[in-house]
Write an enzyme that holds these catalytic residues in place. Structure first.
Site: not given
Ligand code: GDP
Ligand code: MN
Length: 387
Positions: A109, A197
């Protein structure tokens, strides 16, 4: 403003962030053409909607042949996708991203976000990337690395090194991660984003780092500087009432409750919503008509609230300063007559000429109730919404 994954990936490519090869398709024919162009199975078919959590909801499918691809495309186009981010009403799938399939070894992530409490930009990373990042953040926050960057000084090599080091990658992969982070930071600042993101950033069996997913949210207040980004807006993905409200310059956000409210000033609107909740009801919206609310804005507000079928009562809470209460009262009466309000309305007004305003409302012949005290008004509206 949100954009689609395929659009975010196009931006990534401009900033040298590696992405899988792929193409967006609006129909089955386009999907098949895109697959022929890619040429090699497996491929991935990904629903393009403004919401995450698609993987778990059936919006991301790996396919191994053209037959399978056609089947998946047929069933996905037009389907209603319900993920944990769409709400129970779901989102209709109108576009698909057809992408090469990757051999995934590990999912990470990586994100760049704003941290309001430290007033800094944060590089956020975790080696536990993929579909359950929310759970990781909640249950094992120690698995999330944060590197804070002062926006006035900007990102330096040591920030990137510190962030990349945290994921425990080999040397040359660390280098490529630093490049990706630099790209994400540059996108965040240059394009006035509120979030950039990658989840997951994958390490492939061939030892490459690739952005498998992409999400970019823009700060609406910065959009006037980016005409090209404004063109990426997809109104079909937005709430129709919010789109309508934005045409009139109303700050409107739809919520799940049944008490509609029209308020002047964002602070007063927040306080009003709190009081509605405290009185045991739920607000159906946030609506700030602005400090200088005009009768026309109240009318537009009425119309928008009334087209929300959940709204069972409307609470108008105005502090008359720039706008005198008697002028507002006349506006409310005119708007109510014009629009034809079919739910109970409680008006609480204070400020210049408040008494005169209340008289106008009471003698209008309409079913308008008035209240002096805000708390009392909130109780009254909560009761009416229940009935
Ligand atoms: P989201 O659920 O909406 O965030 O959609 P993602 O784009 O993140 O995809 C969800 C999951 O699908 C990923 O975490 C992967 O595990 C899986 N996935 C996506 N693309 C591929 C691919 O090319 N190959 C494989 N094996 N899995 C993939
Ligand atoms: Mn994802």
């Amino acid at each position: 403003m949100k954009i689609h994954e395929y659009q975010a990936k196009e931006i990534f490519r401009k900033f040298n962030i590696p992405t899988p090869k792929g193409k967006v398709a609006f129909s089955k024919e386009e999907a098949v053409a895109a697959a022929k162009e890619l040429g090699k199975f497996p491929m991935v078919v990904k629903a393009q909607v403004h919401a995450g959590g698609r993987g778990k909801a059936g919006g991301v499918k790996l396919v191994k042949s053209m037959d399978e691809l056609e089947n998946v495309v047929s069933s996905m186009l037009g389907m209603k996708l319900v993920t944990h981010q769409t709400g129970p009403e779901g989102k209709i799938v109108r576009k698909l991203l057809i992408e090469e399939g990757l051999n995934i070894e590990k999912e990470y992530y990586v994100a760049v976000v704003m941290d309001r409490s430290s007033e800094k930009i944060v590089l956020m990373l975790s080696e536990a990337g993929g579909m359950d990042i929310e759970e990781v953040a909640e249950k094992s926050p120690e698995k999330i690395i944060k590197v804070f960057v002062d926006p006035l000084i900007g990102v330096s090599a040591y920030h990137l090194r510190q962030a990349a080091f945290g994921l425990g990658l080999e040397k040359d992969l660390q280098k490529s991660l630093m490049g990706i982070l630099k790209g994400l930071y540059t996108i965040f600042v240059d394009l006035d984003c509120s979030l950039v993101e990658i989840n997951p950033l994958v390490l492939t069996k061939e030892k490459n780092l690739i952005a498998l997913d992409a999400k970019i949210n823009f700060d609406d207040n910065g959009l006037f500087r980016h005409k090209d980004i404004l063109e990426l807006r997809d109104i079909e993905e937005e709430d129709p009432l919010e789109v309508e409200a934005s045409k009139y310059g109303l700050n409107y956000i739809k919520l799940d409750g049944n008490v509609g409210n029209i308020v002047n000033g964002a602070g007063l609107a927040m306080a009003t919503m709190d009081l509605i909740k405290r009185a045991g009801a739920e607000p159906a919206n946030f609506l700030d008509v602005g400090g200088g609310a005009s009768a026309e804005m109240v009318e537009n507000g009425f119309r928008i609230l009334l087209s929300d079928k959940n709204v069972k009562a409307i609470f108008i809470n105005i502090f008359g300063g720039i706008l005198r209460c008697d002028v507002l009262a006349e506006g409310v009466v005119a708007a109510a007559k014009k629009v034809g309000v079919h739910v109970p309305v409680v008006v609480r007004m204070e400020g210049t000429n408040a008494e005169k305003g209340r008289e106008i409302l009471l003698s209008s012949g309409l079913d308008l109730r008035t209240a002096k005290d805000l708390k009392e008004a909130a109780k009254m509206i909560a009761q009416l919404a229940k009935e």
